[in-house]
Scaffold this motif. Structure first.
Motif, PDB file in Angstrom:
ATOM      1  N   HIS A  69       0.787  -1.256   0.040  1.00  0.00           N
ATOM      2  CA  HIS A  69       0.018   0.108   0.097  1.00  0.00           C
ATOM      3  C   HIS A  69       0.959   1.368   0.050  1.00  0.00           C
ATOM      4  O   HIS A  69       0.420   2.352  -0.712  1.00  0.00           O
ATOM      5  CB  HIS A  69      -0.991   0.283   1.253  1.00  0.00           C
ATOM      6  N   SER A  70       1.995   1.173   0.718  1.00  0.00           N
ATOM      7  CA  SER A  70       2.814   2.388   0.777  1.00  0.00           C
ATOM      8  C   SER A  70       4.301   1.877   1.366  1.00  0.00           C
ATOM      9  O   SER A  70       4.379   0.796   2.071  1.00  0.00           O
ATOM     10  CB  SER A  70       2.197   3.759   1.704  1.00  0.00           C
ATOM     11  N   SER A  71       5.136   2.566   1.031  1.00  0.00           N
ATOM     12  CA  SER A  71       6.646   2.296   1.437  1.00  0.00           C
ATOM     13  C   SER A  71       7.613   3.590   1.543  1.00  0.00           C
ATOM     14  O   SER A  71       7.340   4.655   0.731  1.00  0.00           O
ATOM     15  CB  SER A  71       7.298   1.310   0.777  1.00  0.00           C
ATOM     16  N   ALA A  72       8.344   3.693   2.095  1.00  0.00           N
ATOM     17  CA  ALA A  72       9.310   4.729   2.169  1.00  0.00           C
ATOM     18  C   ALA A  72      10.097   5.001   0.850  1.00  0.00           C
ATOM     19  O   ALA A  72      10.456   6.027   0.395  1.00  0.00           O
ATOM     20  CB  ALA A  72      10.218   4.697   3.164  1.00  0.00           C
ATOM     21  N   ASP A  73      10.326   3.719   0.433  1.00  0.00           N
ATOM     22  CA  ASP A  73      11.042   3.601  -0.967  1.00  0.00           C
ATOM     23  C   ASP A  73      10.489   2.453  -1.468  1.00  0.00           C
ATOM     24  O   ASP A  73      10.878   1.145  -1.466  1.00  0.00           O
ATOM     25  CB  ASP A  73      12.638   3.381  -0.570  1.00  0.00           C
ATOM     26  N   PRO A  74       9.239   2.582  -2.330  1.00  0.00           N
ATOM     27  CA  PRO A  74       8.833   1.547  -3.044  1.00  0.00           C
ATOM     28  C   PRO A  74       9.684   0.460  -3.957  1.00  0.00           C
ATOM     29  O   PRO A  74       9.446  -0.845  -4.002  1.00  0.00           O
ATOM     30  CB  PRO A  74       7.557   1.892  -3.766  1.00  0.00           C
ATOM     31  N   ILE A  89      -0.350  -4.200  -5.699  1.00  0.00           N
ATOM     32  CA  ILE A  89       0.066  -2.777  -5.384  1.00  0.00           C
ATOM     33  C   ILE A  89      -1.014  -2.156  -5.664  1.00  0.00           C
ATOM     34  O   ILE A  89      -1.818  -1.911  -6.663  1.00  0.00           O
ATOM     35  CB  ILE A  89       1.261  -2.159  -6.169  1.00  0.00           C
ATOM     36  N   THR A  90      -1.383  -1.346  -4.320  1.00  0.00           N
ATOM     37  CA  THR A  90      -2.578  -0.347  -4.379  1.00  0.00           C
ATOM     38  C   THR A  90      -2.153   0.814  -4.516  1.00  0.00           C
ATOM     39  O   THR A  90      -1.217   1.309  -3.374  1.00  0.00           O
ATOM     40  CB  THR A  90      -3.766  -0.692  -3.291  1.00  0.00           C
ATOM     41  N   LEU A  91      -2.535   1.739  -5.321  1.00  0.00           N
ATOM     42  CA  LEU A  91      -1.944   3.233  -5.500  1.00  0.00           C
ATOM     43  C   LEU A  91      -2.882   4.158  -4.752  1.00  0.00           C
ATOM     44  O   LEU A  91      -3.949   4.078  -5.078  1.00  0.00           O
ATOM     45  CB  LEU A  91      -2.016   3.756  -6.932  1.00  0.00           C
ATOM     46  N   ALA A 141       3.531  -7.069 -10.819  1.00  0.00           N
ATOM     47  CA  ALA A 141       2.571  -6.898  -9.953  1.00  0.00           C
ATOM     48  C   ALA A 141       1.027  -6.563 -10.436  1.00  0.00           C
ATOM     49  O   ALA A 141       1.174  -6.076 -11.539  1.00  0.00           O
ATOM     50  CB  ALA A 141       2.888  -5.904  -8.720  1.00  0.00           C
ATOM     51  N   VAL A 142       0.012  -6.919  -9.933  1.00  0.00           N
ATOM     52  CA  VAL A 142      -1.357  -6.444 -10.123  1.00  0.00           C
ATOM     53  C   VAL A 142      -1.230  -5.245  -9.583  1.00  0.00           C
ATOM     54  O   VAL A 142      -1.423  -4.906  -8.217  1.00  0.00           O
ATOM     55  CB  VAL A 142      -2.335  -7.398  -9.473  1.00  0.00           C
ATOM     56  N   ILE A 143      -1.675  -4.265 -10.552  1.00  0.00           N
ATOM     57  CA  ILE A 143      -1.909  -2.656  -9.935  1.00  0.00           C
ATOM     58  C   ILE A 143      -3.181  -2.519  -9.769  1.00  0.00           C
ATOM     59  O   ILE A 143      -4.077  -2.712 -10.691  1.00  0.00           O
ATOM     60  CB  ILE A 143      -0.896  -1.786 -11.060  1.00  0.00           C
ATOM     61  N   ILE A 161       1.872   0.083 -18.178  1.00  0.00           N
ATOM     62  CA  ILE A 161       1.425  -0.435 -16.813  1.00  0.00           C
ATOM     63  C   ILE A 161       0.064  -0.469 -17.106  1.00  0.00           C
ATOM     64  O   ILE A 161      -0.900   0.333 -17.516  1.00  0.00           O
ATOM     65  CB  ILE A 161       1.378   0.970 -15.761  1.00  0.00           C
ATOM     66  N   SER A 162      -0.626  -1.777 -16.467  1.00  0.00           N
ATOM     67  CA  SER A 162      -1.946  -2.255 -16.479  1.00  0.00           C
ATOM     68  C   SER A 162      -2.513  -1.853 -15.326  1.00  0.00           C
ATOM     69  O   SER A 162      -1.973  -2.383 -14.192  1.00  0.00           O
ATOM     70  CB  SER A 162      -2.280  -3.529 -16.960  1.00  0.00           C
ATOM     71  N   VAL A 163      -3.787  -1.208 -15.253  1.00  0.00           N
ATOM     72  CA  VAL A 163      -4.406  -1.221 -13.913  1.00  0.00           C
ATOM     73  C   VAL A 163      -5.849  -1.422 -13.622  1.00  0.00           C
ATOM     74  O   VAL A 163      -6.550  -1.283 -14.535  1.00  0.00           O
ATOM     75  CB  VAL A 163      -4.240   0.649 -13.757  1.00  0.00           C
ATOM     76  N   LYS A 164      -5.870  -2.141 -12.582  1.00  0.00           N
ATOM     77  CA  LYS A 164      -7.491  -2.560 -12.233  1.00  0.00           C
ATOM     78  C   LYS A 164      -8.141  -1.537 -11.197  1.00  0.00           C
ATOM     79  O   LYS A 164      -7.429  -0.860 -10.557  1.00  0.00           O
ATOM     80  CB  LYS A 164      -7.516  -3.929 -11.715  1.00  0.00           C
ATOM     81  N   ILE A 165      -9.216  -1.423 -11.354  1.00  0.00           N
ATOM     82  CA  ILE A 165      -9.871  -0.277 -10.501  1.00  0.00           C
ATOM     83  C   ILE A 165     -10.640  -1.074  -9.326  1.00  0.00           C
ATOM     84  O   ILE A 165     -11.664  -1.801  -9.611  1.00  0.00           O
ATOM     85  CB  ILE A 165     -10.791   0.582 -11.238  1.00  0.00           C
ATOM     86  N   ILE A 166     -10.717  -0.843  -8.250  1.00  0.00           N
ATOM     87  CA  ILE A 166     -11.479  -1.213  -6.943  1.00  0.00           C
ATOM     88  C   ILE A 166     -11.513  -0.144  -5.968  1.00  0.00           C
ATOM     89  O   ILE A 166     -10.589   0.451  -5.273  1.00  0.00           O
ATOM     90  CB  ILE A 166     -10.563  -2.350  -6.108  1.00  0.00           C
TER      91      ILE A 166
END
Length: 364
Positions: A69-74, A89-91, A141-143, A161-166
């Motif tokens: 979900h988040s990182s200081a350095d992804p 990975i959830t943006l 990753a699944v983005i 980059i392929s992105v899914k929406i949830i």
């Protein structure tokens, strides 16, 4: 299928939308066929030590699904994971697709691939951007994006980059609570005209127009002399006339304020799919917000809230004032938000959508 572990990983153990979503998924997975762990790199407790992203990644058990979900350095976190780790990975903002900023706003450098020098002074912004995007692609990753808006920006950052929406989801009550009871608990008169400003950081929250909250309030107070305003989320208690500043409160107390209020004033400058708007809707509270980012996917203007052209301060204050003066309309919008949001934004639905992703990864 063996029972697999899903790691919900965030930079911080507490606070922020990313951590809240990770925590909700952690709780939701407890009843599923997946074991779940919430790992993090730092907490807000002064005595806790910072764990580097690399160390946090190397601690991941084999045969796990990592949900970042988040990182200081992804990039460092992703590149340090054990081989064959399956990643989601959830943006939650744009930090993983830029040279450092949470939201590009009007920065033209985003369209130019963050070419240096960065106008916001992020060091080596183009190098950082390339490293982050390469890490996203290399991780296979699944983005996931909670909003179509951020999904579009992500594809714009790199077409590969392929992105899914949830969409985000939160716990949603079955029935609307009684506003009169909430006002009584807070010592507010039943006929008060109450407006809330809320943001983590309060009046210091730049992306939420925190430094301008008093200016908005002064415009509102001129039009609605009997109004009462609360600014929630800062670091101190203060009062100037009928405008009260309140430090961070826990979720239960925040809900009481939302239940008691007439209007949620949210002059956000940029946002993905803000949980605070969903929380307001779950309390039957009508939001007024700038039409930015994923907010336009949550609010149907004139139905469950009001959208204002971005950064039009006087129009924003007018819309809030008009709703305060028309409490019946505010209640109708709040009711629409409560019932409509309950169909779209329950955390159970969000969790089930993620479980489908986990299942696909677990079987392949």
């Amino acid at each position: 299928m063996l029972k697999q572990t899903v790691i919900q990983h965030t930079a911080l153990a507490k606070s922020g939308g990313a951590t809240r979503i990770a925590s909700l998924l952690y709780e939701g997975l407890k009843k599923s066929r997946y074991q779940t762990i919430h790992s993090f790199e730092a907490s807000e407790n002064p005595g806790d030590r910072l764990i580097s992203p690399e160390k946090a990644a190397r601690a991941v058990p084999e045969n796990s699904i990592v949900h970042l979900h988040s990182s200081a350095d992804p990039a460092a976190f992703l590149s340090s994971l054990p081989k064959q780790t399956k990643v989601i990975i959830t943006l939650h903002d744009t930090q993983m697709i830029t040279g450092g900023c949470s939201y590009p706003l009007s920065c033209t450098h985003f369209d130019k691939k963050c070419f240096d020098p960065c106008p916001r002074k992020f060091p080596d912004s183009e190098t950082v951007r390339k490293k982050n995007i390469s890490a996203l692609l290399d991780s296979e990753a699944v983005i996931i994006s909670p909003s179509s808006w951020l999904a579009r920006l992500t594809r714009k950052a790199d077409k590969h980059i392929s992105v899914k929406i949830i969409p985000n989801g939160i716990p949603w009550p079955e029935n609307m609570a009684d506003k009169k009871k909430a006002r009584k608990k807070l010592g507010l008169h039943p006929s008060s005209k109450v407006v809330l400003f809320i943001a983590h950081g309060g009046q210091s929250a730049g992306y939420k127009s925190g430094p301008d909250w008093k200016n908005y309030w002064n415009m509102i107070k001129t039009k609605v002399p009997e109004a009462v305003g609360f600014a929630i989320g800062g670091d101190k208690n203060s009062r100037e006339g009928d405008f009260l500043s309140i430090p961070y409160v826990d979720r239960r107390m925040l809900r009481q304020f939302m239940l008691a209020a007439d209007v949620f004033a949210y002059p956000t400058l940029a946002d993905n799919h803000p949980l605070v708007i969903l929380e307001a809707m779950s309390c039957g509270l009508a939001p007024v917000s700038y039409a930015v980012g994923g907010v336009v996917e949550q609010i149907a203007s004139g139905v469950n809230g009001i959208l204002v052209p971005p950064y039009e301060k006087e129009i924003f204050a007018d819309k809030v004032s008009n709703l305060l003066n028309n409490q019946r309309q505010a209640r109708e919008m709040g009711s629409q938000g409560f019932h409509g949001g309950g169909k779209k934004y329950k955390n159970i639905r969000m969790t089930n959508n993620y479980i489908k992703i986990y299942d696909n990864l677990a079987y392949f």
